[in-house]
Design a protein around this motif. Structure first.
Motif, mmCIF file in Angstrom:
data_model
loop_
_atom_site.group_PDB
_atom_site.id
_atom_site.type_symbol
_atom_site.label_atom_id
_atom_site.label_comp_id
_atom_site.label_asym_id
_atom_site.label_seq_id
_atom_site.Cartn_x
_atom_site.Cartn_y
_atom_site.Cartn_z
ATOM 1 N N ARG A 185 0.618 -1.237 -0.261
ATOM 2 C CA ARG A 185 0.013 -0.153 0.156
ATOM 3 C C ARG A 185 0.572 0.741 -0.371
ATOM 4 O O ARG A 185 0.565 3.048 -1.321
ATOM 5 C CB ARG A 185 -1.102 0.382 1.086
ATOM 6 N N GLN A 186 1.890 1.262 0.933
ATOM 7 C CA GLN A 186 2.520 2.270 0.951
ATOM 8 C C GLN A 186 4.245 2.741 0.139
ATOM 9 O O GLN A 186 4.292 3.355 -0.378
ATOM 10 C CB GLN A 186 2.962 2.911 2.082
ATOM 11 N N VAL A 187 4.615 0.949 -0.394
ATOM 12 C CA VAL A 187 5.731 1.336 -0.966
ATOM 13 C C VAL A 187 5.681 1.033 -2.164
ATOM 14 O O VAL A 187 5.008 -0.163 -3.044
ATOM 15 C CB VAL A 187 6.771 0.990 -0.063
ATOM 16 N N PRO A 188 5.501 1.412 -3.261
ATOM 17 C CA PRO A 188 4.969 1.427 -4.990
ATOM 18 C C PRO A 188 6.465 0.162 -4.763
ATOM 19 O O PRO A 188 7.688 0.257 -4.624
ATOM 20 C CB PRO A 188 5.715 2.343 -6.312
ATOM 21 N N VAL A 189 6.126 -0.795 -6.003
ATOM 22 C CA VAL A 189 7.532 -1.352 -6.577
ATOM 23 C C VAL A 189 8.553 -1.215 -6.716
ATOM 24 O O VAL A 189 9.563 -1.363 -6.406
ATOM 25 C CB VAL A 189 6.626 -2.735 -7.168
ATOM 26 N N GLN A 190 8.056 0.107 -7.489
ATOM 27 C CA GLN A 190 9.800 0.738 -8.076
ATOM 28 C C GLN A 190 10.141 1.352 -7.136
ATOM 29 O O GLN A 190 11.461 1.892 -7.287
ATOM 30 C CB GLN A 190 9.507 1.761 -9.354
ATOM 31 N N VAL A 191 9.476 1.867 -5.689
ATOM 32 C CA VAL A 191 10.945 2.552 -4.699
ATOM 33 C C VAL A 191 11.735 1.063 -4.797
ATOM 34 O O VAL A 191 12.634 1.607 -4.342
ATOM 35 C CB VAL A 191 9.375 2.855 -3.907
ATOM 36 N N TRP A 192 11.251 0.046 -3.222
ATOM 37 C CA TRP A 192 11.933 -1.151 -3.184
ATOM 38 C C TRP A 192 12.700 -1.850 -4.177
ATOM 39 O O TRP A 192 13.452 -2.794 -4.071
ATOM 40 C CB TRP A 192 11.205 -1.766 -2.116
ATOM 41 N N LEU A 193 12.787 -1.779 -5.596
ATOM 42 C CA LEU A 193 13.233 -2.142 -6.408
ATOM 43 C C LEU A 193 14.059 -0.918 -7.290
ATOM 44 O O LEU A 193 15.234 -1.458 -8.299
ATOM 45 C CB LEU A 193 12.429 -3.071 -7.623
ATOM 46 N N ALA A 194 14.360 0.134 -6.666
ATOM 47 C CA ALA A 194 15.483 0.877 -6.968
ATOM 48 C C ALA A 194 17.064 1.107 -6.791
ATOM 49 O O ALA A 194 17.076 -0.092 -5.506
ATOM 50 C CB ALA A 194 14.988 2.371 -6.467
ATOM 51 N N ASP A 195 17.568 1.659 -7.436
ATOM 52 C CA ASP A 195 18.554 0.953 -7.661
ATOM 53 C C ASP A 195 19.485 1.326 -5.836
ATOM 54 O O ASP A 195 20.622 0.933 -5.236
ATOM 55 C CB ASP A 195 19.882 1.734 -8.249
ATOM 56 N N VAL A 196 19.030 3.299 -5.366
ATOM 57 C CA VAL A 196 19.304 3.226 -3.826
ATOM 58 C C VAL A 196 18.020 3.730 -3.617
ATOM 59 O O VAL A 196 17.554 4.631 -3.834
ATOM 60 C CB VAL A 196 20.226 4.700 -4.290
#
Length: 315
Positions: free
Chosen positions: A101-112
């Motif tokens: 709900r809070q952290v989009p997939v692209q956030v926790w897959l980000a490089d940094v």
């Protein structure tokens, strides 16, 4: 620049969240562990996202057990009921809530990326200095000389005249031999040039040229008016929040970005004025300083559940 996550990737992320929920419920059997291992082994993508989910889980492992898994308060309930709560109630499991709900997939897959309250400084391969503020995420692709701010706030100091491009939801910023800060808000992006110059290319409207000490907001309809700011004042890059006769509500909303858990305050406190410099690496101390200088008190149920109330309400 990375593309948006596919529906398949989102479904894998949801599956990883469900597995995490089951493991943290304390009810997983040996057969469940075998099934999880089979799921991880069935696809390299499954294993990759599982590892990312584990990293996210570790970012919040400091949460007290009472918050991390409320179902443990009722060990006598049936296994099915525990799993149902773990999978179905977001408040029961912060990890699942953050992933789904809070952290989009692209956030926790980000490089940094950084957790709430964490800041990070990196020197890129080209010599540029990248700083991430609390709860932020950036993708870096130096082969294309570009970065993408996915969440939160970043600062970039570029020494190479070739420059780098920062991609944002509403445009892009081209930086060469400059020092800039970029922040994503809910409805706009803020761009500040601390030194040097930067070219701003909105998705809508004409391009802009910003010089040191200038700032602008970028929105879906284009750029706002260019303003000035004092680049000599310390800020988040120095680990400081400065309040210059700032409404307390505005200050607390900013402080909340650096503090995990729940921070609330009574509406009567909203317009009290705050003056001073505050270190963001100890938000408990910041709250204590506010209580010492303003007519309010800090009520703490836990380290992660804090409410500010007027003193007059408890006299």
């Amino acid at each position: 620049m990375r593309t948006a996550p596919t529906s398949e990737m989102q479904e894998v992320a949801r599956a990883a969240a469900r597995w995490l929920a089951l493991l943290e419920s304390g009810t997983a059997t040996e057969a469940d562990h075998i099934c999880l291992q089979h799921w991880r082994n069935s696809s390299a993508n499954h294993e990759h996202i599982w590892q990312k989910a584990q990293q996210l889980r570790q970012r919040f492992e400091a949460l007290p057990p009472a918050l991390a898994m409320a179902s443990l308060d009722r060990p006598d309930l049936a296994r099915r009921a525990a799993i149902k709560r773990a999978l179905g109630i977001a408040a029961v499991l912060p990890t699942t809530w953050l992933i789904a709900r809070q952290v989009p997939v692209q956030v926790w897959l980000a490089d940094v990326h950084t957790a709430i309250g964490e800041q990070k400084t990196l020197q890129l391969a080209d010599g540029s200095l990248l700083q991430l503020n609390t709860d932020s995420a950036v993708n870096v692709d130096l082969s294309k000389r570009e970065l993408t701010l996915v969440r939160g706030e970043m600062a970039l100091r570029v020494n190479d005249s070739a420059g780098l491009t920062i991609h944002l939801p509403y445009g892009r910023v081209v930086v060469g031999r400059s020092d800039v800060c970029v922040r994503l808000n809910e409805r706009d992006c803020q761009i500040k040039v601390a030194s040097g110059a930067a070219q701003l290319h909105p998705l809508q409207g004409p391009a802009l040229f910003l010089r040191g000490g200038e700032e602008v907001s970028l929105r879906p309809g284009g750029a706002g008016e260019v303003g000035r700011f004092d680049a000599s004042l310390p800020g988040w890059r120095e680990g400081v929040l400065i309040a210059q006769n700032q409404p307390l509500g505005d200050f607390l909303r900013e402080l909340r970005r650096f503090r995990p858990g729940l921070l609330r305050w009574a509406p009567e406190l909203e317009n009290l004025r705050v003056i001073g410099s505050f270190r963001v690496d100890d938000t408990d101390r910041v709250l204590s300083l506010l209580a010492a200088s303003l007519p309010l008190e800090v009520q703490s149920r836990t380290r992660y559940w804090v409410t500010l109330m007027p003193l007059k309400a408890h006299v």
